[in-house]
Design a protein around this motif. Structure first.
Motif, PDB file in Angstrom:
ATOM      1  N   MET C 140       0.770  -1.160   0.168  1.00 24.40           N
ATOM      2  CA  MET C 140       0.019   0.116   0.097  1.00 24.40           C
ATOM      3  C   MET C 140       0.983   1.157  -0.051  1.00 24.40           C
ATOM      4  N   GLY C 141       0.525   2.098  -0.764  1.00 21.35           N
ATOM      5  CA  GLY C 141       1.476   3.464  -1.211  1.00 21.35           C
ATOM      6  C   GLY C 141       0.669   4.674  -1.342  1.00 21.35           C
ATOM      7  N   LEU C 142       1.191   5.676  -1.264  1.00 18.06           N
ATOM      8  CA  LEU C 142       0.395   6.961  -1.315  1.00 18.06           C
ATOM      9  C   LEU C 142      -0.022   7.241  -3.053  1.00 18.06           C
ATOM     10  N   ALA C 143      -1.352   7.260  -3.172  1.00 22.75           N
ATOM     11  CA  ALA C 143      -1.979   7.618  -4.343  1.00 22.75           C
ATOM     12  C   ALA C 143      -1.224   8.597  -5.149  1.00 22.75           C
ATOM     13  N   GLY C 144      -0.870   8.144  -6.189  1.00 20.94           N
ATOM     14  CA  GLY C 144      -0.407   9.293  -7.239  1.00 20.94           C
ATOM     15  C   GLY C 144       1.314   9.322  -7.187  1.00 20.94           C
ATOM     16  N   GLN C 157       1.758  -6.557  -6.321  1.00 19.53           N
ATOM     17  CA  GLN C 157       0.434  -5.925  -6.356  1.00 19.53           C
ATOM     18  C   GLN C 157       0.389  -4.692  -5.523  1.00 19.53           C
ATOM     19  N   VAL C 158      -0.110  -3.627  -5.876  1.00 18.69           N
ATOM     20  CA  VAL C 158      -0.197  -2.414  -5.107  1.00 18.69           C
ATOM     21  C   VAL C 158      -1.638  -1.804  -4.692  1.00 18.69           C
ATOM     22  N   ALA C 159      -1.812  -1.116  -3.787  1.00 20.03           N
ATOM     23  CA  ALA C 159      -2.937  -0.541  -3.362  1.00 20.03           C
ATOM     24  C   ALA C 159      -2.459   0.906  -3.326  1.00 20.03           C
ATOM     25  N   ALA C 160      -3.444   1.718  -4.023  1.00 23.27           N
ATOM     26  CA  ALA C 160      -3.265   3.143  -3.912  1.00 23.27           C
ATOM     27  C   ALA C 160      -4.026   3.732  -2.878  1.00 23.27           C
ATOM     28  N   GLU C 161      -3.448   4.606  -1.921  1.00 24.43           N
ATOM     29  CA  GLU C 161      -4.241   4.991  -0.650  1.00 24.43           C
ATOM     30  C   GLU C 161      -4.418   6.453  -0.621  1.00 24.43           C
ATOM     31  N   ALA C 162      -5.727   6.991  -0.430  1.00 21.23           N
ATOM     32  CA  ALA C 162      -6.067   8.209  -0.215  1.00 21.23           C
ATOM     33  C   ALA C 162      -6.436   8.584   1.355  1.00 21.23           C
ATOM     34  N   PHE C 163      -6.117   9.715   1.784  1.00 26.54           N
ATOM     35  CA  PHE C 163      -6.282   9.733   3.155  1.00 26.54           C
ATOM     36  C   PHE C 163      -7.572  10.836   3.332  1.00 26.54           C
ATOM     37  N   MET C 194     -15.091  11.810   0.321  1.00 28.66           N
ATOM     38  CA  MET C 194     -14.755  10.604  -0.095  1.00 28.66           C
ATOM     39  C   MET C 194     -15.571   9.866  -0.955  1.00 28.66           C
ATOM     40  N   LEU C 195     -16.885   9.881  -0.722  1.00 29.66           N
ATOM     41  CA  LEU C 195     -17.977   9.470  -1.464  1.00 29.66           C
ATOM     42  C   LEU C 195     -17.808  10.247  -2.940  1.00 29.66           C
ATOM     43  N   ASP C 196     -17.559  11.340  -2.880  1.00 22.64           N
ATOM     44  CA  ASP C 196     -17.210  11.970  -4.159  1.00 22.64           C
ATOM     45  C   ASP C 196     -16.207  11.430  -5.168  1.00 22.64           C
ATOM     46  N   LEU C 197     -15.086  10.955  -4.115  1.00 21.48           N
ATOM     47  CA  LEU C 197     -13.967  10.611  -4.691  1.00 21.48           C
ATOM     48  C   LEU C 197     -14.300   9.086  -5.437  1.00 21.48           C
ATOM     49  N   VAL C 198     -14.909   8.283  -4.431  1.00 24.96           N
ATOM     50  CA  VAL C 198     -15.387   6.813  -5.115  1.00 24.96           C
ATOM     51  C   VAL C 198     -16.083   7.082  -6.315  1.00 24.96           C
ATOM     52  N   ARG C 212      -7.783  14.428 -10.783  1.00 22.63           N
ATOM     53  CA  ARG C 212      -7.936  12.932 -10.731  1.00 22.63           C
ATOM     54  C   ARG C 212      -7.317  12.182  -9.535  1.00 22.63           C
ATOM     55  N   LEU C 213      -7.891  11.389  -9.095  1.00 25.57           N
ATOM     56  CA  LEU C 213      -7.160  10.382  -8.168  1.00 25.57           C
ATOM     57  C   LEU C 213      -7.517   9.392  -7.896  1.00 25.57           C
ATOM     58  N   HIS C 214      -6.767   8.110  -8.568  1.00 25.53           N
ATOM     59  CA  HIS C 214      -6.911   6.596  -8.241  1.00 25.53           C
ATOM     60  C   HIS C 214      -7.008   6.374  -6.691  1.00 25.53           C
ATOM     61  N   ALA C 215      -7.694   5.765  -6.055  1.00 30.51           N
ATOM     62  CA  ALA C 215      -7.499   5.145  -4.795  1.00 30.51           C
ATOM     63  C   ALA C 215      -8.165   3.829  -4.854  1.00 30.51           C
ATOM     64  N   ASP C 216      -7.365   3.032  -4.133  1.00 30.05           N
ATOM     65  CA  ASP C 216      -7.776   1.571  -3.869  1.00 30.05           C
ATOM     66  C   ASP C 216      -8.442   1.365  -2.232  1.00 30.05           C
ATOM     67  N   SER C 217      -8.080   2.324  -1.440  1.00 24.50           N
ATOM     68  CA  SER C 217      -8.207   2.287   0.010  1.00 24.50           C
ATOM     69  C   SER C 217      -8.065   3.725   0.376  1.00 24.50           C
ATOM     70  N   ILE C 218      -9.090   3.695   1.334  1.00 25.71           N
ATOM     71  CA  ILE C 218      -9.112   5.210   2.108  1.00 25.71           C
ATOM     72  C   ILE C 218      -8.690   5.094   3.555  1.00 25.71           C
ATOM     73  N   CYS C 219      -7.696   5.713   3.846  1.00 23.32           N
ATOM     74  CA  CYS C 219      -7.222   5.601   5.339  1.00 23.32           C
ATOM     75  C   CYS C 219      -7.789   6.954   6.291  1.00 23.32           C
ATOM     76  N   VAL C 220      -8.543   6.263   7.497  1.00 17.52           N
ATOM     77  CA  VAL C 220      -9.133   6.970   8.506  1.00 17.52           C
ATOM     78  C   VAL C 220      -8.158   7.046   9.801  1.00 17.52           C
ATOM     79  N   HIS C 221      -7.569   7.879  10.076  1.00 14.33           N
ATOM     80  CA  HIS C 221      -6.618   7.666  11.257  1.00 14.33           C
ATOM     81  C   HIS C 221      -7.180   7.401  12.583  1.00 14.33           C
ATOM     82  N   GLY C 222      -6.536   6.558  13.233  1.00 18.32           N
ATOM     83  CA  GLY C 222      -7.192   5.777  14.407  1.00 18.32           C
ATOM     84  C   GLY C 222      -6.609   6.650  15.596  1.00 18.32           C
ATOM     85  N   ASP C 223      -5.890   7.643  15.735  1.00 15.75           N
ATOM     86  CA  ASP C 223      -5.238   8.185  16.970  1.00 15.75           C
ATOM     87  C   ASP C 223      -5.598   9.388  17.234  1.00 15.75           C
ATOM     88  N   SER C 224      -6.749   9.918  16.574  1.00 19.32           N
ATOM     89  CA  SER C 224      -7.144  11.487  16.846  1.00 19.32           C
ATOM     90  C   SER C 224      -8.642  11.145  17.683  1.00 19.32           C
TER      91      SER C 224
END
Lengths: 254, 254, 254, 254
Positions: C140-144, C157-163, C194-198, C212-224
C-alpha cells in the motif's frame, strides 16, 4: 595539545575498544552516555578508570539510535534534541560524581557531530542544551566548521578537533570515508602528520596542498584494531619531540 | 503531610495520566526517569510544570523495563542496579536544572519499590546509589517496612509512604492487588481514611482492626481514570479540616 | 473500496486509539509490528479482534524509532532497511497465525511511508524485502506517487491510498500538516469528499480545482479523538449510498 | 548426535563470537531473535551463512532484556511470554525464508532456558507459543529436566541438550557457574567427556560418580575465546571415532 578518544562504548555483554589501554595514552575521554552505546555499569567502569588516570571526561552525546550506533542521520525536533542532550549530560554527570570525577566538556557523536558542524538549527539546539545544564562545559567540534563560531557567539568555550587517522580536503574538511585514501592506517605516518600540525598549524591535504588548521585536540579512534598502537605511537612521538599533552578542560583534581 | 503522585509517565507519542491537573493538587511529584516511562522531552515538560507550581521533585527510578512499565521483577547484579539508579538520578537532575528546579528525593518505582521494601541486597544497592550521588536526597519507601530502617542506619533521611487507594493487612502492609477489596475507588471514603490516618496515626485494616501506621507522605496514583478527582477530593477534605499539605523535601525556592 | 486504519499502536501499559471500535468499521487494519509501536501481547490482541471481525491485516512496518513513533526521518543502509522490514513482517505473520488470520499486505508507516513515496533507493529496499518474504503481499502506497509504479514494475501488486482527513494540493499530493487547512475535522465533509472520490475518481484540491486521484483504499486515522466518529460517519454515508466496502486483500477466510 | 552453538549474537556495531568459523563445525545453530541479542541485518547474515553450510536453524528466544543479555530472571505474565515467544519465532522465520532456509527448532536462551527447565507455568507458556506457531518445531531443553516431559505430553518433539564445557552434579544437573570447577576449558578433556557420553550414555559427575544422561544435542558455547577451538577439537575427535554428527531437525534441503 589534547589527545582524545571515544570510550565507554560497550553495551551490556558487548565490548568495544580497549578502554584501559587507551586511558593510559589519551588526555581526554569522550564517554558514551547510553544513547548510541554505553550501559550505566560499563560507563561507570570507564569513568572510574578515567578518574584513576587523571584523564578529563566529556559527554559523548548522541541521537537515540543504539542499533545504528548513532551513525545514522535523524531529524529530531528542537524540543526532542535539546532534552535528549540534557538528559545524557545529566546522566553522565551523575555517574562521573560516583566515580570521583566530573564532566568538563561535550562532544556530540557520529551523525549528530557531523550534522551540527554545519546545520544551524540542530547546532543551536545542542548549544542551548549545554548552556542550560552548565555554561562552563566546553563544546568540542570539527576544526574549521561553523559550529565553533556559533557556540562562541552564544558564550560557550569551544575546542577544535582534528582527526589523526583521516585525510583532509584542500578546504580543510574530512575526506569522506567512501573515498579512497580517506582513512590513514600507518601509525608512524599519522604521528608525523599530527606533530607537523602541532608545530606548523598546517596539515597536508589529500591533493598535497598545505592548509591551515587550528586544532585544540586530536582524536584517535578507539574502535579499530590498531587504535591503541596508533595512539601510543603518536604519544611517544609527541613526548620525544617535547610536545606536552594535556587536557583542554581538565576534570577536578586532574 | 505530603501528597505525592507518579508523573511524567508518558513516552514519546503516548500519554499517561493528567500531569497538569495533578500538579495543581499534590505537593511532591515522583517523576519518571526514562527506564519504565518518560522520554527526555516529556520529562522536561513535567519538570517545568512542577517548577511552576512549586511542587517538589523526586526521581522515580526503575528497573530497565519499558514494555513491562517497571512492574516485573528482575534480578540485576549490584553493579547493574547501583549504576542504573545513579544514571537515572543524574539524568533527572540535569533536566530538573534545565527546568529551574532540583531533585530532592528518590522514590523507587513498581517492582523495584516492592522488592527493596524487604530484600536487603537490592535495598543496599539503592541506598548506595543515593549516597553516592547526593547524600541529602531523601529516600521514600513503603511505611512499615525494613527499607526505612536500613536507609536510616546508613545515614539517609527517609519518608514513609502510605497509599490512599489501597487496603491494608492487619500487619500494616498493602493487600495484594489480586485480592478482592485491595483497591479503593470511592474518593470520599479514601479522603476520610487518609484524614483519619493523619489525625490518629492509625488506619483501619481490611479485617476492621485498627493499626498504627507512620506516614510522611500519601500517594495518590496518577494513572487511573478517577485519579485526579480522588486527589482533589482528598485535598479539599484536608484543606477543610485544616490539615496543611506541604512537601517533606521541598525543591529550591518552593 | 477499502477502508483502512492504523491499529495495534499501544505499547505495554500505554494505549493509543480505540482498536475495538475501529475494527467494527474498517475493512483493513494496518497493524504495528513493534518498531514504532506495538508490543507482542498488544499486537496479538489486535490481531485476534481483527480476525473475529473479518478485517484484513497488513504489516505496518516502520523505521526502528519507538520514542519518535516512526515519524522522524532516518537514513538506514539498504542492508538494514531490507532486513528490518523482513523482520517486522515475519513477526507479524507469526502473531497473525496465532490469531487465526494472516498478513495480506504491507503499509510502511510514518516517515518511511513518506520517504519511499518518492525516494527510489529506500523504495527499492522495501520492495525487495516484500518480494523476499512473500511476493503475494500487496504494497500500500500513497496514491499518485512513484512508489506504486516502482513496485508494479518489480511484480508486486499495489494498493493506492487516499487520506480521508487530509487536504490535497492541485498536484494530487497531501498538503503538509504545517499548512493551514491541511487536516480536515468535520466528519460529514470528510464523508462527502470520499463519496465524491469513489463516484467520480476526482477530489477537490485545496485551491478548489478538481483533480483525478485513483484510490484503492481510504485511510481513516485511528489516533485522533474524533477518529472513530469520523470513520463511522464515513461508513454510514457509504452504506447509505450503496458503496460496498471490502478489503482489497482479504485475509484467509474473511 | 547433534552439535549446537549460540550464534547471531552481535547487535548493530557490536560483535560476539566467530559465527563463520563455528558454522563450519556445528550441525545446528541457535540464532538470536533480537530480544537478548541480534539485529535484523546481523541475524540475516548468520542465517545466510547457516544456509550455505547446511546447518539447521533454531530460534534462540529470550526474555526482552538486551542490556542484560537475557541472563536475568524476569517474571512476565503468560500473556506477555506467549506472545513474546511467538513474535521472535515469526521474525526469525521471516528472515530464514529470506536466507533460503527455515526454522526447525526452538531453544530458549539464558534465564528463560533455566527457568522453564523446572518452572511449570513459564514452561507451559513457551510450549503454548510453539504449538501455536508451528507444532512441528522441536523444543530443545536441558537434559534430565521436567520441561522435556511437559513438552512431550503436549505433543511437541523435544531434543535433550548436554553442555560440553560444564561439570555435572551427581543428580545430572549443571554445576552452578559460581562453584569451582563448573566450567571446563581443556578442549581435549571436553572432547573425551562428550565422546564418552555418546558411547556410554553416561557422564562423570563432579564428585567422580557415573550418571546416566540422555542427550540428543551437545552445546558448545560460541562466546568464549577458546570456543571455536573447543568445538573443532570435539568435532575432530568425533570424526576420528566414527561418530556421525548431524542435526536432529535438519532445515529444508540440508
Amino acid at each position: 595539545m589534547d589527545l582524545n578518544s571515544d570510550l565507554g562504548e560497550g553495551y551490556g555483554a558487548w565490548r568495544m575498544g580497549d578502554d584501559a589501554s587507551m586511558l593510559g595514552v589519551v588526555t581526554s575521554a569522550n564517554v558514551a552516555c547510553g544513547f548510541h552505546a554505553g550501559d550505566p555499569a560499563g560507563i561507570l567502569d570507564t569513568l572510574r578508570a578515567a578518574a584513576a588516570q587523571g584523564v578529563a571526561v566529556g559527554a559523548h552525546v548522541s541521537y537515540p539510535d543504539r542499533v545504528g550506533f548513532g551513525r545514522r542521520n535523524l531529524d529530531p525536533t528542537s524540543r526532542e534534541l535539546v532534552s535528549d542532550v540534557i538528559y545524557q549530560i545529566g546522566a553522565l554527570q551523575g555517574l562521573a560524581a560516583a566515580a570521583g570525577t566530573r564532566v568538563t566538556y561535550v562532544k556530540p557523536h557520529g551523525a549528530l557531530y557531523n550534522t551540527i558542524a554545519g546545520e544551524p538549527r540542530q547546532a543551536a539546539d545542542v548549544i542551548t542544551a549545554i548552556l542550560t545544564v552548565d555554561p562552563t562545559l566546553v563544546l568540542m567540534g570539527l576544526a574549521g566548521t561553523p559550529i565553533l563560531d556559533w557556540a562562541r557567539e552564544r558564550g560557550l568555550q569551544v575546542a577544535a578537533e582534528a582527526f589523526a587517522d583521516r585525510a583532509y580536503t584542500p578546504e580543510g574538511l574530512l575526506v569522506s570515508r567512501r573515498e579512497p585514501g580517506a582513512v590513514l592506517t600507518d601509525p608512524v605516518q599519522v604521528a608525523d602528520r599530527m606533530l607537523d600540525l602541532v608545530r606548523t598549524g598546517r596539515i597536508t591535504a589529500i591533493d598535497g596542498s598545505r592548509i591551515r588548521l587550528h586544532a585544540d585536540s586530536i582524536c584517535v579512534h578507539g574502535d579499530s584494531p590498531g587504535a591503541v598502537v596508533m595512539a601510543q605511537t603518536l604519544r611517544a612521538r609527541f613526548d620525544a619531540a617535547g610536545v606536552v599533552l594535556k587536557a583542554f578542560a581538565p576534570s577536578a583534581g586532574a
